[in-house]
Scaffold this motif. Sequence first.
Motif, PDB file in Angstrom:
ATOM      1  N   ARG A 210      38.749  43.783  44.365  1.00  0.00           N
ATOM      2  CA  ARG A 210      40.142  43.324  44.340  1.00  0.00           C
ATOM      3  C   ARG A 210      40.216  41.809  44.486  1.00  0.00           C
ATOM      4  O   ARG A 210      41.105  41.150  43.947  1.00  0.00           O
ATOM      5  N   GLN A 211      39.279  41.247  45.241  1.00  0.00           N
ATOM      6  CA  GLN A 211      39.258  39.794  45.424  1.00  0.00           C
ATOM      7  C   GLN A 211      38.685  39.081  44.206  1.00  0.00           C
ATOM      8  O   GLN A 211      39.078  37.955  43.898  1.00  0.00           O
ATOM      9  N   ALA A 212      37.756  39.728  43.515  1.00  0.00           N
ATOM     10  CA  ALA A 212      37.142  39.133  42.329  1.00  0.00           C
ATOM     11  C   ALA A 212      37.103  40.184  41.232  1.00  0.00           C
ATOM     12  O   ALA A 212      36.082  40.826  41.018  1.00  0.00           O
ATOM     13  N   PRO A 213      38.228  40.386  40.528  1.00  0.00           N
ATOM     14  CA  PRO A 213      38.294  41.437  39.504  1.00  0.00           C
ATOM     15  C   PRO A 213      37.301  41.199  38.377  1.00  0.00           C
ATOM     16  O   PRO A 213      36.953  40.071  38.059  1.00  0.00           O
ATOM     17  N   MET A 214      36.832  42.304  37.791  1.00  0.00           N
ATOM     18  CA  MET A 214      35.933  42.210  36.647  1.00  0.00           C
ATOM     19  C   MET A 214      36.722  41.860  35.397  1.00  0.00           C
ATOM     20  O   MET A 214      37.843  42.303  35.217  1.00  0.00           O
ATOM     21  N   LEU A 312      44.911  35.782  40.960  1.00  0.00           N
ATOM     22  CA  LEU A 312      46.188  35.392  41.567  1.00  0.00           C
ATOM     23  C   LEU A 312      47.140  36.582  41.652  1.00  0.00           C
ATOM     24  O   LEU A 312      47.879  36.734  42.626  1.00  0.00           O
ATOM     25  N   ALA A 313      47.110  37.448  40.635  1.00  0.00           N
ATOM     26  CA  ALA A 313      47.995  38.614  40.629  1.00  0.00           C
ATOM     27  C   ALA A 313      47.569  39.649  41.655  1.00  0.00           C
ATOM     28  O   ALA A 313      48.382  40.435  42.129  1.00  0.00           O
ATOM     29  N   ALA A 314      46.268  39.654  42.018  1.00  0.00           N
ATOM     30  CA  ALA A 314      45.781  40.645  42.979  1.00  0.00           C
ATOM     31  C   ALA A 314      46.391  40.429  44.358  1.00  0.00           C
ATOM     32  O   ALA A 314      46.488  41.361  45.160  1.00  0.00           O
ATOM     33  N   GLY A 315      46.787  39.196  44.658  1.00  0.00           N
ATOM     34  CA  GLY A 315      47.468  38.926  45.924  1.00  0.00           C
ATOM     35  C   GLY A 315      46.636  39.184  47.152  1.00  0.00           C
ATOM     36  O   GLY A 315      47.103  39.749  48.129  1.00  0.00           O
ATOM     37  N   GLU A 316      45.352  38.788  47.119  1.00  0.00           N
ATOM     38  CA  GLU A 316      44.472  39.039  48.260  1.00  0.00           C
ATOM     39  C   GLU A 316      44.390  37.866  49.230  1.00  0.00           C
ATOM     40  O   GLU A 316      43.520  37.828  50.080  1.00  0.00           O
ATOM     41  N   GLY A 317      45.271  36.897  49.065  1.00  0.00           N
ATOM     42  CA  GLY A 317      45.324  35.793  50.019  1.00  0.00           C
ATOM     43  C   GLY A 317      44.335  34.676  49.772  1.00  0.00           C
ATOM     44  O   GLY A 317      44.134  33.819  50.633  1.00  0.00           O
ATOM     45  N   ARG A 318      43.689  34.670  48.611  1.00  0.00           N
ATOM     46  CA  ARG A 318      42.755  33.594  48.317  1.00  0.00           C
ATOM     47  C   ARG A 318      43.507  32.316  47.960  1.00  0.00           C
ATOM     48  O   ARG A 318      44.545  32.361  47.302  1.00  0.00           O
ATOM     49  N   SER A 319      42.950  31.178  48.365  1.00  0.00           N
ATOM     50  CA  SER A 319      43.575  29.907  48.043  1.00  0.00           C
ATOM     51  C   SER A 319      43.365  29.587  46.567  1.00  0.00           C
ATOM     52  O   SER A 319      42.489  30.142  45.909  1.00  0.00           O
ATOM     53  N   VAL A 320      44.172  28.661  46.065  1.00  0.00           N
ATOM     54  CA  VAL A 320      44.042  28.247  44.664  1.00  0.00           C
ATOM     55  C   VAL A 320      42.662  27.630  44.427  1.00  0.00           C
ATOM     56  O   VAL A 320      42.055  27.834  43.364  1.00  0.00           O
TER      57      VAL A 320
END
Length: 358
Positions: A210-214, A312-320
Amino acid sequence: MAEHLVGPMTWAVVGLALASVLALLGRRRASDAELLFAVFCGSVAMAMLRPGLGDVPVAVTLLVTVGAAFTCNAYWLVARALFRGDGAVGRVHLGVAGGIAVLVVAYRGVDALGAAPWAEAIGALLTLASSTVMVLGLVEALRGFGPALSVAERRLRLGFMAVCGAGMLVATVGQSMPATVLDASAKRVMVLLAASAVVVFTHFALRQRRQAPMAAVVPLVAIETAADDPAEAAAAPKPAPSDEDRALGEAILRVLETRALYRDPELKVADLAAAVGSVEHKVSRAITQALGERNFNQLVNRHRIAHACRMLAAGEGRSVLEVSLESGFGSLGPFNRAFKAATGQTPTEWRDRRRAPA
């Protein structure tokens, strides 16, 4: 000692599997891998309950038997979706998994009826089919494995092969050991431990995905660059690509998507040519003639921006910044400029607009 552990461990694994089903189905935007993993967890719960059914109505036995028929076959589909992305599991794959489930139910049925010759034949076929899909599940983690993948992705794949490989080994080799080496209770405990390890690890794997989609199989988002002029493109028709260019173009896309080469900020035409077994000038020609891109950089940036949009769409809280680095940009400045040129918005604006309806 082992026989005293069987009961509590069985209910613990069943509870873990059912809780996993509820958690996965409760997600607002579950991926293919998550939905298939929910099926697997439900089947694991049924499989753990089946040996202790005792004297129950035939309908209940049939329901549990059918429900327990989607373990190794469903997990192969989970692995395929996990390492290829949404859309990687098609009708053919579902049909193969369903066929194995039919074999499982048929084997249980003829075994219960005492039809030994039929049970032996179906059992041999079932063993072959189950072993095949288990190996295919491990092979999925090896697809595209190499330095082009991020360190986290390589660790995920190695962990998958270690945990799931060990679980499969326990489920096959352990169960075939004679009773003088391992009694039924010890074998049962081994299976329960293996099942719980696979379930827990897969939750971790899905969280990382979810944090790094394929990028594999998922089509690129519609990206219109500010430099693209539809009228100009229509006024300057390009020559039809040759069969060689088309084949090479397909190979380029396949390698980019399955191996996510674009996530390497140092990726060059020479690297892409080596990955597809061709030479630089042919790769450059295929990119422009067969794929319709202006150049190599535009092709790679389209994939990078598409990957960033998914993150960005996954919304896992990662910074830009994290999204830019994971997508293959060497720094934040070029990412912001490329993203705005492609979408008309900054990454932050794009993410905020996607979150606005929620």
